[in-house]
Design an enzyme around this catalytic site. Structure first.
Site, PDB file in Angstrom:
ATOM      1  CE1 TYR A 128       0.436   1.284   4.825  1.00 31.70           C
ATOM      2  CE2 TYR A 128       0.598  -0.743   4.047  1.00 31.70           C
ATOM      3  CZ  TYR A 128       0.747   0.509   5.127  1.00 31.70           C
ATOM      4  OH  TYR A 128       1.721   0.645   6.266  1.00 31.70           O
ATOM      5  CB  CYS A 129       2.210   3.770  -1.665  1.00 27.02           C
ATOM      6  SG  CYS A 129       0.708   3.954  -3.302  1.00 27.02           S
ATOM      7  CB  THR A 130       0.415   8.822  -0.857  1.00 23.11           C
ATOM      8  OG1 THR A 130       0.640   8.189   0.486  1.00 23.11           O
ATOM      9  CG2 THR A 130      -1.242   9.367  -0.142  1.00 23.11           C
ATOM     10  N   GLY A 132      -2.574   5.048  -4.507  1.00 19.22           N
ATOM     11  CA  GLY A 132      -1.895   4.063  -4.899  1.00 19.22           C
ATOM     12  C   GLY A 132      -1.180   3.891  -5.715  1.00 19.22           C
ATOM     13  CB  ILE A 158      -4.026   5.139   2.345  1.00 20.90           C
ATOM     14  CG1 ILE A 158      -2.006   4.387   3.180  1.00 20.90           C
ATOM     15  CG2 ILE A 158      -3.522   5.459   4.450  1.00 20.90           C
ATOM     16  CD1 ILE A 158      -0.783   4.698   2.817  1.00 20.90           C
TER      17      ILE A 158
END
Length: 274
Positions: A128-130, A132, A158
């Site tokens: 996951y990241c901020t 995508g 996220i």
């Protein structure tokens, strides 16, 4: 220019995220054309965005994390919940039970993967990241190493997860790259002031004009003049006031290696100052 079909494929309605803010949050907003939105340092022709991990909706990702945490508590999980953001982002907010690499830039992510291939061997990876974007490149790079059993990524990042699960498995603030520094969906404060260790998760820039490090300094400590990220930057301020040329590299940057040792968390990150 992107071709019209490709443009429509990339920019669909689900890709837009909204949050409270205004023009004052983006004082230096500029529009440009770049080969990569977030550079990973690997030629896109060598690691294609078309070879990404399997996209999971926030609901699907939530179920996977729930299962992972349940199995991990019994020592039976074969899954790695991987945060592919920078250390200062995961420091103030992250998923419970995540692996958060101690990297300063996304361009260090490939080196991190290369140095820790055995960690991912035969594992299921939930990435996951901020929003995508980094996962599109990060998951493709991880897949190119052919060591993982499966690689999944959180669609929309996220940000989209918190829209669906504001009190889910993500705790703390979500770091954003504008003058807000962070947005929140829950009341948890998972980081601390670097000077007094009081709970604090609001970043500010180091007060030395030669440094761009982010500092977690609570109001009391800032009121006492502790506004720099480290002792060297405090010396820089004194040197600048005396008309002397300061050193360019501060302690925070100098002591953070390019390929750091990974750290695994079951709820909190390792106790480390910025």
């Amino acid at each position: 220019m992107l071709s019209q079909p490709l443009f429509k494929d990339i920019l669909c309605r689900d890709d837009f995220k909204s949050s409270a803010g205004g023009a004052h949050c983006f004082p230096d907003l500029r529009v440009g054309v770049f080969e990569e939105i977030v550079p990973m340092g690997i030629d896109p022709k060598k690691v294609s965005y078309k070879e990404t991990g399997i996209h999971l909706s926030p609901q699907e990702f939530h179920k996977e994390v729930e299962q992972h945490l349940s199995q991990a508590s019994q020592g039976q999980s074969d899954t790695i919940l991987l945060d592919c953001r920078n250390f200062y982002e995961s420091k103030i907010g992250h998923f419970q039970g995540c692996l958060a690499p101690d990297i300063r830039k996304f361009s260090y992510f490939p080196s991190y993967v290369d140095e820790n291939l055995e960690l991912f061997r035969n594992k299921r990876v939930l990435m996951y990241c901020t929003g995508g974007i980094r996962c599109e490149r990060g998951s493709a790079y991880l897949r190119s190493k052919a060591v993982c059993r499966e690689v999944y990524q959180l669609k929309g990042g996220i940000h989209k997860y918190l829209e669906e699960f504001p009190d889910g498995f993500y705790r703390g603030k979500l770091f954003v790259f504008d003058d807000r520094y962070a947005i929140c969906s829950n009341e948890d404060v998972i980081s601390a002031c670097r000077h007094c260790a009081a709970p604090w998760d609001q970043y500010s820039l180091c007060s030395s004009q030669h440094c761009r490090q982010l500092v977690l300094a609570c109001p009391r400590c800032r009121g006492e003049g502790l506004t720099a990220c480290c002792a060297l930057c405090r010396d820089k301020e004194r040197a600048a006031a005396a008309g002397q040329a300061p050193k360019e590299e501060c302690e925070c940057t100098r002591r953070r290696p390019r390929v750091p040792i990974e750290r695994v968390s079951q709820g909190t990150l390792a106790d480390e100052k910025d």
